[in-house]
Design a protein around this motif. Structure first.
Motif, PDB file in Angstrom:
ATOM      1  N   PRO A  35      56.608  71.527  61.113  1.00  0.00           N
ATOM      2  CA  PRO A  35      56.578  72.327  62.176  1.00  0.00           C
ATOM      3  C   PRO A  35      57.856  72.428  62.695  1.00  0.00           C
ATOM      4  CG  PRO A  35      54.796  70.745  62.395  1.00  0.00           C
ATOM      5  CD  PRO A  35      55.606  70.119  61.300  1.00  0.00           C
ATOM      6  N   LEU A  37      60.525  73.966  66.482  1.00  0.00           N
ATOM      7  CA  LEU A  37      60.402  74.155  67.547  1.00  0.00           C
ATOM      8  C   LEU A  37      59.379  74.887  68.104  1.00  0.00           C
ATOM      9  CD1 LEU A  37      64.386  73.996  68.307  1.00  0.00           C
ATOM     10  CD2 LEU A  37      62.839  72.192  69.002  1.00  0.00           C
ATOM     11  N   ASP A  39      56.398  74.573  67.749  1.00  0.00           N
ATOM     12  CA  ASP A  39      55.022  74.494  67.206  1.00  0.00           C
ATOM     13  C   ASP A  39      54.380  73.168  67.616  1.00  0.00           C
ATOM     14  OD1 ASP A  39      55.621  76.592  65.659  1.00  0.00           O
ATOM     15  OD2 ASP A  39      56.265  75.559  63.969  1.00  0.00           O
ATOM     16  N   TRP A  41      53.100  69.362  66.913  1.00  0.00           N
ATOM     17  CA  TRP A  41      53.430  68.291  65.999  1.00  0.00           C
ATOM     18  C   TRP A  41      52.398  67.287  66.115  1.00  0.00           C
ATOM     19  CZ3 TRP A  41      57.975  67.255  62.816  1.00  0.00           C
ATOM     20  CH2 TRP A  41      58.860  68.269  63.027  1.00  0.00           C
ATOM     21  N   THR A  71      58.960  69.505  72.735  1.00  0.00           N
ATOM     22  CA  THR A  71      59.285  70.865  72.210  1.00  0.00           C
ATOM     23  C   THR A  71      59.518  70.822  70.660  1.00  0.00           C
ATOM     24  OG1 THR A  71      60.710  71.456  74.201  1.00  0.00           O
ATOM     25  CG2 THR A  71      60.975  72.941  72.342  1.00  0.00           C
ATOM     26  N   GLY A  72      60.185  69.855  70.225  1.00  0.00           N
ATOM     27  CA  GLY A  72      60.303  69.474  68.653  1.00  0.00           C
ATOM     28  C   GLY A  72      61.504  68.890  68.280  1.00  0.00           C
ATOM     29  N   ALA A  92      65.904  65.576  69.268  1.00  0.00           N
ATOM     30  CA  ALA A  92      64.822  66.297  69.434  1.00  0.00           C
ATOM     31  C   ALA A  92      64.821  66.773  71.132  1.00  0.00           C
ATOM     32  CB  ALA A  92      63.566  65.089  69.591  1.00  0.00           C
TER      33      ALA A  92
END
Length: 162
Positions: A35, A37, A39, A41, A71-72, A92
Motif C-alpha cells: 500500500p 501513503l 492507503d 496497511w 499515514t504510511g 514512515a
C-alpha cells in the motif's frame, strides 16, 4: 535508549537530507506493490514489504502517541551496489490534525544524512542505525510522547497496526 531533553526545544531543526516535505498520497496501486501513503496497511503488508525489500527495517512505536494516525511508509532510500541496490534509509509518516511526524532510520555507515535532524529531541543510535523523529514546524502539538514510547522493528509488536 532514546534521548528526550526538551520537547520542542528547537522548533526549527535543520534538515540534513530531504526535510519534512509531506509526500502526495498514492492514488493507484500495483497489486504486487505494498500500500502507499494514505492507503490501509496491515502487519502482513509490512511483513511482505520486508520480505521483498530485504535489509533495513524501520523501528516504529509499539503504541502510538495519543491522537496520531499512521499515514504510511515512504519508499526507501537506496544506494547502488555491485550486487544491485541496498536500502540505506526508511521513513514512515504519522498525522495528528494537520501536523505530520516522521520517523526515520538510516544506516550510520552509509553516511547519507537522509534523516532530518530531530526538532523534538528524539534520537538514538544503536547497532549502526540512527533513529530520528521530526515534526513539521511550527510544532503545534505536544510531542513529548514520541520520546516516551518503546520502539520496535517487529510489526508484530505494533499494537496500532491491524
Amino acid at each position: 535508549m532514546l534521548s528526550l531533553t526538551a520537547a520542542c526545544s528547537s522548533a526549527s531543526g535543520t534538515p540534513r537530507g530531504q526535510g519534512m516535505t509531506t509526500p502526495a498520497p498514492t492514488v493507484q496501486k500495483d497489486s504486487d506493490e505494498p500500500p502507499g501513503l494514505g492507503d490501509v496497511w496491515t502487519k502482513q503488508d509490512v511483513v511482505e514489504m520486508y520480505e521483498r525489500d530485504k535489509g533495513l527495517r524501520l523501528k516504529l512505536p509499539v503504541t502510538l502517541p495519543e491522537g496520531y494516525e499512521f499515514t504510511g511508509f515512504v519508499p526507501p532510500d537506496v544506494r547502488p551496489t555491485k550486487k544491485g541496490e541496498k536500502i540505506i534509509a526508511r521513513k514512515a509518516w504519522f498525522r495528528l490534525n494537520h501536523e505530520t511526524a516522521m520517523v526515520c532510520v538510516e544506516l550510520t555507515r552509509a553516511d547519507a544524512g537522509i534523516c532530518p535532524e530531530t526538532n523534538i529531541d528524539v534520537s538514538s543510535t544503536e547497532k549502526g542505525q540512527l533513529l530520528q523523529v521530526s515534526v513539521e514546524v511550527p510544532v503545534s502539538n505536544d510531542t513529548l510522547d514520541w520520546g516516551d514510547v518503546r520502539y520496535s522493528a517487529d510489526p508484530a509488536d505494533w499494537t496500532w497496526l491491524p
